[in-house]
Each structure stands twice: as structure tokens, then as C-alpha cells.
Design an enzyme around this catalytic site. Structure first.
Site, PDB file in Angstrom:
ATOM      1  N   ARG A  22       0.842  -1.204   0.000  1.00  0.00           N
ATOM      2  CA  ARG A  22       0.000   0.000   0.000  1.00  0.00           C
ATOM      3  C   ARG A  22       0.864   1.236   0.000  1.00  0.00           C
ATOM      4  O   ARG A  22       1.765   1.362   0.821  1.00  0.00           O
ATOM      5  CB  ARG A  22      -0.913   0.028   1.224  1.00  0.00           C
ATOM      6  CG  ARG A  22      -1.939  -1.061   1.159  1.00  0.00           C
ATOM      7  CD  ARG A  22      -2.984  -0.950   2.240  1.00  0.00           C
ATOM      8  NE  ARG A  22      -3.711  -2.207   2.272  1.00  0.00           N
ATOM      9  CZ  ARG A  22      -4.657  -2.502   3.125  1.00  0.00           C
ATOM     10  NH1 ARG A  22      -5.008  -1.621   4.043  1.00  0.00           N
ATOM     11  NH2 ARG A  22      -5.257  -3.679   3.083  1.00  0.00           N
ATOM     12  N   SER A 113      -8.037  -1.109   0.692  1.00  0.00           N
ATOM     13  CA  SER A 113      -9.043  -1.429   1.689  1.00  0.00           C
ATOM     14  C   SER A 113      -9.657  -0.209   2.363  1.00  0.00           C
ATOM     15  O   SER A 113     -10.263   0.612   1.709  1.00  0.00           O
ATOM     16  CB  SER A 113      -8.427  -2.380   2.707  1.00  0.00           C
ATOM     17  OG  SER A 113      -9.409  -2.853   3.568  1.00  0.00           O
ATOM     18  N   HIS A 114      -9.431  -0.066   3.669  1.00  0.00           N
ATOM     19  CA  HIS A 114     -10.089   0.990   4.440  1.00  0.00           C
ATOM     20  C   HIS A 114      -9.370   2.339   4.306  1.00  0.00           C
ATOM     21  O   HIS A 114      -9.827   3.322   4.870  1.00  0.00           O
ATOM     22  CB  HIS A 114     -10.152   0.582   5.904  1.00  0.00           C
ATOM     23  CG  HIS A 114      -8.800   0.267   6.473  1.00  0.00           C
ATOM     24  ND1 HIS A 114      -8.134  -0.891   6.150  1.00  0.00           N
ATOM     25  CD2 HIS A 114      -7.978   0.962   7.279  1.00  0.00           C
ATOM     26  CE1 HIS A 114      -6.956  -0.900   6.757  1.00  0.00           C
ATOM     27  NE2 HIS A 114      -6.836   0.215   7.453  1.00  0.00           N
ATOM     28  N   LYS A 126      -2.511  -6.708  -3.921  1.00  0.00           N
ATOM     29  CA  LYS A 126      -2.118  -7.919  -3.198  1.00  0.00           C
ATOM     30  C   LYS A 126      -2.349  -9.151  -4.074  1.00  0.00           C
ATOM     31  O   LYS A 126      -3.206  -9.140  -4.967  1.00  0.00           O
ATOM     32  CB  LYS A 126      -2.866  -8.045  -1.874  1.00  0.00           C
ATOM     33  CG  LYS A 126      -4.371  -8.108  -1.993  1.00  0.00           C
ATOM     34  CD  LYS A 126      -5.000  -8.292  -0.609  1.00  0.00           C
ATOM     35  CE  LYS A 126      -6.505  -8.251  -0.716  1.00  0.00           C
ATOM     36  NZ  LYS A 126      -7.164  -8.699   0.510  1.00  0.00           N
ATOM     37  N   ASP A 283     -16.215  -1.935   4.269  1.00  0.00           N
ATOM     38  CA  ASP A 283     -15.086  -1.068   3.947  1.00  0.00           C
ATOM     39  C   ASP A 283     -14.808  -0.987   2.443  1.00  0.00           C
ATOM     40  O   ASP A 283     -15.581  -1.502   1.631  1.00  0.00           O
ATOM     41  CB  ASP A 283     -13.827  -1.521   4.707  1.00  0.00           C
ATOM     42  CG  ASP A 283     -13.264  -2.820   4.148  1.00  0.00           C
ATOM     43  OD1 ASP A 283     -14.040  -3.603   3.571  1.00  0.00           O
ATOM     44  OD2 ASP A 283     -12.051  -3.054   4.294  1.00  0.00           O
ATOM     45  N   ASP A 285     -12.898  -2.456   0.245  1.00  0.00           N
ATOM     46  CA  ASP A 285     -12.874  -3.654  -0.593  1.00  0.00           C
ATOM     47  C   ASP A 285     -13.863  -4.726  -0.142  1.00  0.00           C
ATOM     48  O   ASP A 285     -13.824  -5.854  -0.634  1.00  0.00           O
ATOM     49  CB  ASP A 285     -11.452  -4.234  -0.669  1.00  0.00           C
ATOM     50  CG  ASP A 285     -10.914  -4.635   0.691  1.00  0.00           C
ATOM     51  OD1 ASP A 285     -11.364  -4.055   1.709  1.00  0.00           O
ATOM     52  OD2 ASP A 285     -10.061  -5.536   0.755  1.00  0.00           O
ATOM     53  N   ASP A 287     -14.368  -6.434   2.670  1.00  0.00           N
ATOM     54  CA  ASP A 287     -14.091  -7.576   3.544  1.00  0.00           C
ATOM     55  C   ASP A 287     -14.389  -7.288   5.010  1.00  0.00           C
ATOM     56  O   ASP A 287     -14.495  -8.209   5.807  1.00  0.00           O
ATOM     57  CB  ASP A 287     -12.659  -8.117   3.343  1.00  0.00           C
ATOM     58  CG  ASP A 287     -11.584  -7.066   3.488  1.00  0.00           C
ATOM     59  OD1 ASP A 287     -11.925  -5.895   3.749  1.00  0.00           O
ATOM     60  OD2 ASP A 287     -10.393  -7.420   3.340  1.00  0.00           O
ATOM     61  N   ARG A 288     -14.523  -6.013   5.378  1.00  0.00           N
ATOM     62  CA  ARG A 288     -14.834  -5.702   6.781  1.00  0.00           C
ATOM     63  C   ARG A 288     -16.322  -5.456   6.969  1.00  0.00           C
ATOM     64  O   ARG A 288     -17.034  -5.141   6.015  1.00  0.00           O
ATOM     65  CB  ARG A 288     -14.103  -4.430   7.219  1.00  0.00           C
ATOM     66  CG  ARG A 288     -12.618  -4.562   7.222  1.00  0.00           C
ATOM     67  CD  ARG A 288     -12.011  -3.321   7.826  1.00  0.00           C
ATOM     68  NE  ARG A 288     -10.564  -3.446   7.783  1.00  0.00           N
ATOM     69  CZ  ARG A 288      -9.742  -2.773   8.573  1.00  0.00           C
ATOM     70  NH1 ARG A 288     -10.231  -1.922   9.451  1.00  0.00           N
ATOM     71  NH2 ARG A 288      -8.445  -2.951   8.486  1.00  0.00           N
ATOM     72  N   THR A 350      -1.897 -10.792  13.465  1.00  0.00           N
ATOM     73  CA  THR A 350      -2.815  -9.927  12.725  1.00  0.00           C
ATOM     74  C   THR A 350      -2.660 -10.119  11.213  1.00  0.00           C
ATOM     75  O   THR A 350      -1.544 -10.166  10.710  1.00  0.00           O
ATOM     76  CB  THR A 350      -2.537  -8.462  13.108  1.00  0.00           C
ATOM     77  OG1 THR A 350      -2.855  -8.295  14.489  1.00  0.00           O
ATOM     78  CG2 THR A 350      -3.339  -7.502  12.271  1.00  0.00           C
ATOM     79  N   SER A 371     -10.493  -5.908  14.082  1.00  0.00           N
ATOM     80  CA  SER A 371     -10.587  -4.793  13.149  1.00  0.00           C
ATOM     81  C   SER A 371     -11.795  -4.913  12.232  1.00  0.00           C
ATOM     82  O   SER A 371     -11.743  -4.470  11.088  1.00  0.00           O
ATOM     83  CB  SER A 371      -9.309  -4.731  12.326  1.00  0.00           C
ATOM     84  OG  SER A 371      -9.062  -5.993  11.724  1.00  0.00           O
ATOM     85  N   LYS A 382     -11.817 -12.431   4.767  1.00  0.00           N
ATOM     86  CA  LYS A 382     -12.938 -11.977   5.565  1.00  0.00           C
ATOM     87  C   LYS A 382     -14.005 -11.444   4.621  1.00  0.00           C
ATOM     88  O   LYS A 382     -13.701 -11.074   3.496  1.00  0.00           O
ATOM     89  CB  LYS A 382     -12.491 -10.949   6.590  1.00  0.00           C
ATOM     90  CG  LYS A 382     -11.665  -9.773   6.078  1.00  0.00           C
ATOM     91  CD  LYS A 382     -11.079  -9.014   7.255  1.00  0.00           C
ATOM     92  CE  LYS A 382     -10.424  -7.707   6.847  1.00  0.00           C
ATOM     93  NZ  LYS A 382      -9.006  -7.849   6.509  1.00  0.00           N
ATOM     94  N   ARG A 502      -1.205   1.094  17.466  1.00  0.00           N
ATOM     95  CA  ARG A 502      -2.488   0.553  17.922  1.00  0.00           C
ATOM     96  C   ARG A 502      -2.314   0.022  19.342  1.00  0.00           C
ATOM     97  O   ARG A 502      -1.380  -0.753  19.604  1.00  0.00           O
ATOM     98  CB  ARG A 502      -2.964  -0.578  17.018  1.00  0.00           C
ATOM     99  CG  ARG A 502      -3.103  -0.189  15.553  1.00  0.00           C
ATOM    100  CD  ARG A 502      -4.014  -1.155  14.819  1.00  0.00           C
ATOM    101  NE  ARG A 502      -3.916  -1.060  13.378  1.00  0.00           N
ATOM    102  CZ  ARG A 502      -4.448  -0.085  12.632  1.00  0.00           C
ATOM    103  NH1 ARG A 502      -5.109   0.902  13.217  1.00  0.00           N
ATOM    104  NH2 ARG A 502      -4.312  -0.103  11.314  1.00  0.00           N
TER     105      ARG A 502
HETATM  106  C1  VG1 Z   1      -5.229  -3.822   9.772  1.00  0.00           C
HETATM  107  C2  VG1 Z   1      -5.979  -4.618  10.810  1.00  0.00           C
HETATM  108  C3  VG1 Z   1      -5.888  -6.099  10.506  1.00  0.00           C
HETATM  109  C4  VG1 Z   1      -6.406  -6.362   9.079  1.00  0.00           C
HETATM  110  C5  VG1 Z   1      -5.644  -5.490   8.098  1.00  0.00           C
HETATM  111  C6  VG1 Z   1      -6.182  -5.603   6.695  1.00  0.00           C
HETATM  112  O1  VG1 Z   1      -3.855  -4.158   9.820  1.00  0.00           O
HETATM  113  O2  VG1 Z   1      -5.477  -4.352  12.098  1.00  0.00           O
HETATM  114  O3  VG1 Z   1      -6.632  -6.802  11.452  1.00  0.00           O
HETATM  115  O4  VG1 Z   1      -6.242  -7.704   8.740  1.00  0.00           O
HETATM  116  O5  VG1 Z   1      -5.737  -4.123   8.482  1.00  0.00           O
HETATM  117  O6  VG1 Z   1      -7.539  -5.294   6.654  1.00  0.00           O
HETATM  118  P1  VG1 Z   1      -2.776  -3.229  10.547  1.00  0.00           P
HETATM  119  O7  VG1 Z   1      -1.458  -3.854  10.273  1.00  0.00           O
HETATM  120  O8  VG1 Z   1      -2.933  -1.854   9.983  1.00  0.00           O
HETATM  121  O9  VG1 Z   1      -3.137  -3.236  11.989  1.00  0.00           O
HETATM  122  V1  VG1 Z   1      -8.224  -4.659   5.271  1.00  0.00           V
HETATM  123  O10 VG1 Z   1      -9.796  -4.692   5.398  1.00  0.00           O
HETATM  124  O11 VG1 Z   1      -7.512  -3.133   5.331  1.00  0.00           O
HETATM  125  O12 VG1 Z   1      -7.497  -5.420   4.022  1.00  0.00           O
HETATM  126 CO    CO Z   2     -10.649  -4.386   3.667  1.00  0.00          CO
END
Ligand code: VG1
Ligand code: CO
Length: 549
Positions: A22, A113-114, A126, A283, A285, A287-288, A350, A371, A382, A502
Site C-alpha cells: 500500500r 481497503s479501508h 495484493k 469497507d 474492498d 471484507d470488513r 494480525t 478490526s 474476511k 495501535r
Molecule cells: C489492519 C488490521 C488487521 C487487518 C488489516 C487488513 O492491519 O489491524 O486486522 O487484517 O488491516 O484489513 P494493521 O497492520 O494496519 O493493523 V483490510 O480490510 O484493510 O485489508
Molecule cells: Co478491507
């Protein structure tokens, strides 16, 4: 086919994080940046010749351009066929579903993603393997190693493929099939849940729901599933048209960023017209998920526990669960359920990539992360819409509100009071210094009393994969107290600016009379202890977290 060899040089910093590579869009737009990384992926794949690749993304800015580049490179690298979502769209769980269903060799998902999108936002990429899941660390590290020696990328000179129309065309002899991005995933979900009963609930005048797609990828999925197949009123889906910049928002389904949904769900009044009975968001993409009742937010860790405890009420899981898994910082609420059910509960680092082997080995049925990620063995990612359907199925069967279901769960199992404090965009050196400061204390913390707290354990989480024996170290600092409370510190692996710290806080409360205490109040002593141990304010200059979930 005339393959062009484009000379290039290694580009530093292309190491995949928690979920792919990213970076800012402007970084991906630099000459050769995307091509180098894609070539590094392809060079790591033995046996790809003539095989099928799945390709799609969350529709964010640069998605369409990147897809055209990757199609040409896939042809030059010998793939036989690429399945690409119409308009370049595929949610992460849908991509996982398509890879599995069509027996593809793997897939490339374009998403940050988010993270926010748009010309000044983020982009991401990815690779998922043939099981439909995120590439494990062994592969992401091999990809990274390739980026460090990259000397050429391979492409062909062909015109852009029209992604607006479903059907098959050729790129330098390779078949490109533009597919319906929704159908396969929707069909799979229909086999798991009682669409008859959920549809009856959604069409009944006494019930209303809002699904906030946050202008991200789930809009088309929500329209097809909730409105077309289940018959919910059109107003049930909010912000349902994917936009390249997500409407300027931050497509992270939490109470801070899912503002539009929270406004509706928090409205005063007790009927479906004033505040809907059920709310959810997803979110960038897809998955959340966030699940919300009327003026009541379900903590993701609790959501996983509730799904596990009630799984038998849902057709796809009526036979029971083989086991469950959660990421380390996720609360132990699901562990309590697993105990009662007499099944295994695995604790992984994680990131969804760590669940893949457990799912493939048939060790677990449900997985989740704090998350806002929950999923099952139906795919290897997810799955936001899946989680929403699971909850709707439970509400339909139990005939109770979201809040009643969660409160009843706490009554039965006790409550794991839980919160995550994020300090976003802090100075990277300060964040690394903070973690180093904690690491040097690990040996001496156990046995210490700090104020009222009695520290009984302190370590840096390491994980050995049950199936392939691979070891992942330095996955987060865990500090345990005598009363079972826990503080976890880790740095995000998905951010693109500075560092994100975090802090995960958890306390178990068995006493039902205290389940109503507001979360931040119940955790106040732990919040103070976290600052005392890590020196958060002093080291980062932040008095408050950026986001509290
Ligand atoms: C975060 C979350 C993690 C999740 C990842 C990808 O990672 O904490 O639980 O699997 O995002 O989610 P990090 O390293 O920033 O804590 V997604 O929906 O952004 O692909
Ligand atoms: Co996501």
C-alpha cells in the site's frame, strides 16, 4: 506474440505489509512502480503458463489504469486467461470466491481497503493464491526479494480492453473474460443463509435496515443481495454507488468514519421509521463489517463470539463448528464460546493470511479479527456482506434485536470489555522508539505492581504455523495482568504515512450488573497503565488517540 522487455531498476520500499503493498496513488503513478511490483509477483509464480488469473479491485482511483497494465503484463508472462470483474470491480471476498470456484491459479486484488482513495489517497495491490486466500509470508517475502533485483518487466503492446462489457476478448493471444463481479459471490452466500426467512424479515413493515456501502465496492453486492434477491426496500442501501474517491470519505466501517450510518442509527425514537432496527457498513474492498443495532454498536470481537455461539441457527453452519480462530489482539470473547462448545480456538498474528492454513486443513470454520473482519471457510478472506447476512439470519430466527442478542450473550458468557486506541500518522522514529522501550522492559515486567495493577506476563507475540511450521516473530507486545486484563501494543502494517500505533485494551467482566458501564470508563485504569508503560503522550506528543473503536 511480441513480448517487450522493458529495462528497469529495483525500486526500494516494495515490501508487502499486513495485506499487500500500500502506497500513495502518486507513488504508484511513478514510472515503472506498478510494473516492477507486478513483475515481481509473476516472477515468483512457478507453473503459471497457460493458467487462469483473477483480477479486480475496489474501484478506487487508478484501479482501471492499473488493470490495463496488469492485463498486458499477464499476457506477456504467459497466463492463458484472466477473469476480470466488469468495470474492474471485484470485492476482496468475491475475488476469493471466484478464484476457488473457477479453479484459478491465483488472483490480483487492487485495493488499499479501508484507506482513503482519490488522486491524493492510497492505492494497493495484493496477490492471492489458488486457495483464494492472501499469499502467505513465504510468498510475499519472495515477491519482495524479486523487487530488489528487478531488471526488466514484460509487457505487450495492445489496446485497452473494454471492461464495461461482459464477454471474452484476446490480448496478444491471452483470453480476457470480463465477468459479472457479483453473481458467483451472491450465489455462494445464498447456499449458506436462509434467504427465505431473511427476506420475510426485510420485507416486513415492522423492520428496517440500513447498509452503508460507504461509496465503496459493496454497493453492487448490496443491491443485488439485499434489494434484488431479498426484497428489502431500496432505501435499505446507503452510499451504494462506488466512487473512485469514496465520496471523499474514509471507507472504514467504524463509528467514527461511518458517520452517515451512525446518524441514522442513533436517531431518537423507538420505531423503525425513527431509527432502523439493524445497521451495517462495509469497507473499501468489502471484507470488513460493522454491525449496529438501534443506538447500539457491536464490538467486532463480540460479533465473532456471538456468531460462533449461534452458528447452529444458520443453515450453512447447522452441523456445528470445527474450530475457531482469532487474531492475537482480538478479545478472548470467542475463546469462552469455544470452551463451552468444546472446540479449539487458535490465536494467530494480525492479518487474514494467517488463517489460510487452518481453514485449508479443516481445523477451523469461523475466523475473526478485532478490526471488523469476520469470515468462514466459505472463502479464504474476511467477508463483510457474509457477516451482515449471518447477523440478519440470527435476528430473523431469534426474533430479537441486535442489542438483546449481545446482552444475552454477555449474560451467558460474561463480557470482554474491549477497545482499540489508534494513534494515526505519528512520527515513525517515535513509534519505533516506543516499541523498543517496551521490548527492553519485557523481562522485568512480570511480577511488578504498577499502581493497582499486578503484571503477570509480558512478551512479544510469536506464532508457529500449525500446518507448515513457519514462524512469525515480533507480532505485538502483550502485557497481561493478574485479573485477566490485557494490553497489546503493535504498529500498523497497512498505513502509508508515518506510523500508526495501535493499543488494544481488554478486561473481563463477569458481573452482569456492570455490563452497562461505558467501555472507556470501564477501561480507564488500563488506559492510564498503557500510557505509563509505553510513554505514549511523551513519545508521540499525542494526548488523545485519533480513532477509538
Ligand atoms: C489492519 C488490521 C488487521 C487487518 C488489516 C487488513 O492491519 O489491524 O486486522 O487484517 O488491516 O484489513 P494493521 O497492520 O494496519 O493493523 V483490510 O480490510 O484493510 O485489508
Ligand atoms: Co478491507
Amino acid at each position: 506474440m511480441n513480448v517487450e522487455r522493458v529495462p528497469t531498476q529495483p525500486i526500494p520500499g516494495q515490501r508487502p505489509g499486513t495485506s499487500g503493498l500500500r502506497k500513495k496513488v502518486t507513488v504508484f503513478q511513478q514510472p515503472g512502480y506498478l510494473a516492477n511490483f507486478v513483475q515481481a509477483i509473476f516472477d515468483s509464480l512457478d507453473g503459471k503458463e497457460g493458467q487462469t488469473l483473477v483480477l479486480g479491485g475496489d474501484g478506487r482511483y487508478f484501479n482501471d489504469q492499473a488493470i490495463q497494465t496488469i492485463l498486458r503484463m499477464a499476457a506477456a508472462n504467459g497466463f492463458g486467461r484472466v477473469l476480470v470483474g466488469q468495470h474492474g470491480i471485484l470485492s476482496t471476498p468475491a475475488a476469493s470466491c471466484v478464484i476457488r470456484k473457477r479453479g484459478a491459479f491465483g488472483g490480483i486484488i487492487l485495493s488499499a481497503s479501508h484507506n482513503p482513495g482519490g488522486p491524493d489517497g492510497d492505492f494497493g495491490i495484493k496477490y492471492n493464491t489458488g486457495n483464494g486466500g492472501p499469499a502467505p509470508e513465504k510468498i510475499t517475502e519472495a515477491i519482495y526479494a524479486n523487487t530488489l533485483t528487478m531488471a526488466r518487466t514484460l509487457t505487450v503492446a495492445t489496446p485497452d480492453v473494454d471492461l464495461a462489457v461482459q464477454g471474452t476478448s484476446l490480448v496478444a493471444g491471452m483470453a480476457v473474460e470480463v465477468i459479472d463481479p457479483v453473481a458467483d459471490h451472491a450465489d455462494l452466500l445464498a447456499t449458506l443463509f436462509d434467504f427465505g426467512q431473511i427476506g420475510t424479515l426485510l420485507r416486513s413493515p415492522g423492520f428496517s435496515m440500513r447498509f452503508d456501502a460507504m461509496h465503496a465496492v459493496t454497493g453492487p453486492y448490496a443491491h443485488e443481495i439485499f434489494i434484488k434477491r431479498l426484497g428489502a426496500p431500496a432505501a435499505s442501501v446507503m452510499n451504494g454507488i462506488p466512487l473512485p474517491d469514496f465520496g471523499g470519505g474514509h471507507p472504514d466501517p467504524n463509528p467514527t468514519y461511518a458517520e452517515d450510518l451512525m446518524k441514522v442509527m442513533n436517531a431518537e425514537g423507538s420505531t423503525s421509521e425513527t431509527a432502523p432496527d439493524f445497521g451495517a457498513a462495509s469497507d473499501g474492498d468489502g471484507d470488513r463489517n460493522m454491525i449496529v443495532g438501534r443506538r447500539f454498536v457491536v464490538t467486532p470481537s463480540d460479533s465473532l463470539a456471538v456468531l460462533a455461539a449461534n452458528a447452529r441457527l444458520v443453515p450453512g453452519y447447522a452441523a456445528g463448528l470445527k474450530g475457531v480462530a482469532r487474531s492475537m489482539p482480538t478479545s478472548a470473547a470467542v475463546d469462552r464460546v469455544a470452551d463451552v462448545l468444546g472446540i479449539n480456538c487458535f490465536e494467530t498474528p494480525t492479518g487474514w493470511k494467517f488463517f489460510g492454513n487452518l481453514l485449508d486443513a479443516g481445523e477451523v470454520t469461523l475466523c475473526g479479527e478485532e478490526s471488523a473482519g469476520t469470515g468462514s471457510d466459505h472463502v479464504r478472506e474476511k467477508d463483510g456482506v457474509w457477516a451482515v447476512l449471518f447477523w440478519l439470519n440470527l435476528v430473523a430466527v431469534r426474533g430479537e434485536s441486535v442489542e438483546a442478542i449481545v446482552r444475552d450473550h454477555w449474560q451467558r458468557f460474561g463480557r470482554n470489555v474491549y477497545s482499540r486506541h489508534d494513534y494515526e500518522g505519528v512520527d515513525a522514529a517515535a513509534a519505533n522508539g516506543l516499541m523498543a522501550h517496551l521490548r527492553v522492559q519485557l523481562a522485568t515486567l512480570p511480577g511488578q505492581r504498577v499502581g493497582d495493577a499486578h503484571i503477570t506476563s509480558a512478551d512479544d507475540f510469536a506464532y508457529t504455523d500449525l500446518v507448515d511450521g513457519s514462524v512469525s516473530t515480533a507480532q505485538g507486545i502483550r502485557i497481561g495482568l493478574a485479573d485477566g486484563s490485557r494490553i497489546v501494543f503493535r504498529l500498523s502494517g497497512t498505513g502509508t504515512e508515518g506510523a500508526t500505533l495501535r493499543v488494544y485494551l481488554e478486561r473481563y467482566e463477569a458481573d452482569a450488573a456492570k455490563h452497562g458501564v461505558p467501555t472507556q470508563e470501564a477501561l480507564a485504569p488500563l488506559i492510564m497503565l498503557a500510557d505509563r508503560l509505553a510513554g505514549i503522550a511523551a513519545r508521540t506528543g499525542r494526548k488523545q488517540p485519533t480513532v477509538i473503536t
